[in-house]
Design a protein around this motif. Structure first.
Motif, PDB file in Angstrom:
ATOM      1  N   HIS A  90      -4.017   3.910  -4.793  1.00  0.00           N
ATOM      2  CA  HIS A  90      -2.982   3.079  -4.168  1.00  0.00           C
ATOM      3  C   HIS A  90      -1.628   3.776  -4.136  1.00  0.00           C
ATOM      4  O   HIS A  90      -0.592   3.129  -4.036  1.00  0.00           O
ATOM      5  CB  HIS A  90      -2.897   1.713  -4.864  1.00  0.00           C
ATOM      6  CG  HIS A  90      -4.150   0.928  -4.669  1.00  0.00           C
ATOM      7  ND1 HIS A  90      -4.456   0.312  -3.480  1.00  0.00           N
ATOM      8  CD2 HIS A  90      -5.211   0.731  -5.495  1.00  0.00           C
ATOM      9  CE1 HIS A  90      -5.647  -0.259  -3.586  1.00  0.00           C
ATOM     10  NE2 HIS A  90      -6.128  -0.014  -4.790  1.00  0.00           N
ATOM     11  N   CYS A 146      -2.489  -2.240   2.942  1.00  0.00           N
ATOM     12  CA  CYS A 146      -3.602  -2.270   1.981  1.00  0.00           C
ATOM     13  C   CYS A 146      -3.597  -3.619   1.266  1.00  0.00           C
ATOM     14  O   CYS A 146      -2.569  -4.293   1.210  1.00  0.00           O
ATOM     15  CB  CYS A 146      -3.399  -1.128   0.992  1.00  0.00           C
ATOM     16  SG  CYS A 146      -4.597  -1.067  -0.338  1.00  0.00           S
ATOM     17  N   CYS A 194      -3.407  -4.141  -1.739  1.00  0.00           N
ATOM     18  CA  CYS A 194      -2.496  -4.105  -2.892  1.00  0.00           C
ATOM     19  C   CYS A 194      -1.066  -4.437  -2.477  1.00  0.00           C
ATOM     20  O   CYS A 194      -0.214  -4.675  -3.320  1.00  0.00           O
ATOM     21  CB  CYS A 194      -2.533  -2.736  -3.569  1.00  0.00           C
ATOM     22  SG  CYS A 194      -1.677  -1.438  -2.659  1.00  0.00           S
ATOM     23  N   ASN A 223       0.791  -2.333  -0.474  1.00  0.00           N
ATOM     24  CA  ASN A 223       1.411  -1.089  -0.009  1.00  0.00           C
ATOM     25  C   ASN A 223       0.864  -0.719   1.378  1.00  0.00           C
ATOM     26  O   ASN A 223      -0.084  -1.345   1.871  1.00  0.00           O
ATOM     27  CB  ASN A 223       1.070   0.013  -1.037  1.00  0.00           C
ATOM     28  CG  ASN A 223       2.023   1.183  -0.985  1.00  0.00           C
ATOM     29  OD1 ASN A 223       2.873   1.279  -0.095  1.00  0.00           O
ATOM     30  ND2 ASN A 223       1.883   2.085  -1.935  1.00  0.00           N
ATOM     31  N   CYS A 230      -2.240   3.586   1.761  1.00  0.00           N
ATOM     32  CA  CYS A 230      -2.765   4.023   0.456  1.00  0.00           C
ATOM     33  C   CYS A 230      -3.866   5.074   0.639  1.00  0.00           C
ATOM     34  O   CYS A 230      -4.654   5.004   1.580  1.00  0.00           O
ATOM     35  CB  CYS A 230      -3.343   2.834  -0.301  1.00  0.00           C
ATOM     36  SG  CYS A 230      -2.081   1.685  -0.842  1.00  0.00           S
TER      37      CYS A 230
HETATM   38 ZN   LIG Z   1      -3.268   0.003  -1.891  1.00  0.00          ZN
END
Ligand SMILES: [Zn+2]
Length: 415
Positions: free
Chosen positions: A248, A258, A260, A262, A265
């Motif tokens: 990530h 993504c 997550c 972000n 990644c």
């Molecule tokens: Zn990510």
């Protein structure tokens, strides 16, 4: 007792625990050595070593093992860890199955069992099944005594002072206190660790004869991308256990979003899921390949090995992206050894190593390339499963008599 005396005895007890842990860990590393070797390596007095060795022998934790050549040709009695008397259970949890492995405290694997998980969505059923099969394994183990269990889970999870909460992308598993849940019904300790961290511990343990391997990064390149880092012989977990989530780290700030939060990644460019998505996109555009819309990642691996142009191109691209991630890792933490494992490495280890090494070499300062080792996972068994067992061993060896005394008592009660 006066407060001063009380503190002195607490400190003495603490020092004894540290000394015991030092001696047993040295013995683990040396495998076979004399009492004099232990004194020399630990810096402890001979009398202290004698006491600790006697204590461990009372609990069958170590054994005498014939004679060995010492300094100036003098022969002395060799000692080693009694790997058959005590063991631990490692558990590896994935999206589709979990595996249990039982191993001796010297690292020998006794037995491995794999159970398919019908649906990982049913948390309670999976937990029950894991608990039942751990219990079965403990009951069936007649030769040695199981001291602890460690479960390796795909990251990320959050570890706080009070609890470990599972936060990985298994629907329905968010916020589950997996360590405590598995612990229910067992009087031996249950530990939890991130799967890449467990893999790093296994790589470090099995490379322990090699003096170089103090700083290892083990990369899990599969459905996700993560790594476990051991720097100066210590596993780096970070504040919350989230260290090593290098899949990530962003390599393109305007890249796709993504899960997550972000953008761009690394794992969106080189995980097995990312590769299969690109294959599907290219097939949809009419590109020729032995693969089709229903192909699995195993089919993809076969196509790479057969020399299919589309599959080979995507494999090369993924390995190059992974190498970009590795360049970032080298520049951030400067490890001595990088070991790559899991699905991507299994496809074509020779080709992967060649691509990764060439790409990294081109992109890092030659001074750092000189003494950097990049390898593909060399272990016979799954390093994540092995690492779970090893972490349980290491936790026990931090204070062996605490757990082993308890074990002896258990047997007496049962008898
Ligand atoms: Zn990510």
């Amino acid at each position: 007792m006066s407060k001063l005396k009380q503190n002195t005895s607490v400190n003495q007890e603490k020092q004894q625990r540290i000394n015991r842990s030092l001696v047993i860990n040295l013995l683990c590393r040396q495998r076979r050595c004399s009492r004099a070797d232990l004194a020399k390596l630990s810096g402890l007095k001979r009398a202290t070593i004698t006491n600790i060795v006697n204590e461990f022998m009372e609990y069958d934790l170590i054994l005498e093992d014939g004679l060995m050549e010492g300094e100036k040709g003098r022969r002395s009695i060799a000692i080693k860890i009694n790997g058959e008397k005590y063991c631990t259970i490692g558990v590896m949890l994935t999206r589709h199955y979990y595996t249990l492995g039982i191993m001796g405290i010297s690292g020998e694997v006794y037995r491995i069992e794999t159970y398919n998980v019908e649906s990982v969505m049913d948390v309670e059923a999976v937990m029950d099944s894991i608990r039942q099969n751990i219990r079965k394994m403990i009951d069936e183990e007649k030769e040695s005594q199981v001291l602890a269990v460690c479960i390796a889970v795909p990251g990320p999870y959050k570890r706080t002072k009070e609890r470990v909460v599972f936060v990985t992308h298994f629907p329905g598993w968010e916020g589950i206190e997996i360590e405590q849940r598995i612990q229910q019904g067992f009087d031996i300790p249950v530990f939890i660790e991130n799967d890449a961290n467990a893999g790093a511990c296994a790589q470090h343990w099995f490379c322990r004869d090699d003096k170089r391997n103090k700083d290892i990064v083990y990369i899990v390149a599969g459905q996700g991308i993560g790594c476990g880092m051991i720097l100066n012989d210590e596993l780096q977990t970070g504040r919350n256990g989230n260290a090593g989530e290098f899949g990530h780290t962003s390599i393109y700030y305007e890249g796709a979003k993504c899960e997550c939060g972000n953008h761009g990644c690394l794992e969106q460019y080189c995980s097995s899921i990312a590769i299969m998505k690109r294959i599907q996109d290219r097939l949809a555009k009419g590109e020729a390949s032995v693969l089709n819309q229903n192909s699995s990642f195993a089919d993809f691996g076969e196509a790479v090995r057969l020399g299919d142009a589309l599959a080979s191109d995507e494999y090369r691209r993924a390995c190059e992206f992974l190498a970009i991630g590795i360049v970032n890792l080298v520049n951030q933490i400067d490890p001595s050894d990088i070991i790559i494992g899991d699905l991507l490495a299994d496809v074509d280890p020779v080709k992967m190593l060649e691509i990764v090494q060439n790409t990294v070499k081109k992109r890092i300062n030659p001074f750092f390339w000189e003494d950097l080792t990049i390898r593909i996972d060399p272990l016979e068994y799954n390093p994540i499963l092995m690492g779970a067992g090893i972490i349980a061993v290491q936790k026990i060896l931090e204070d062996p008599l605490q757990y082993i005394k308890k074990g002896v008592k258990q047997t007496e009660e049962e008898g």
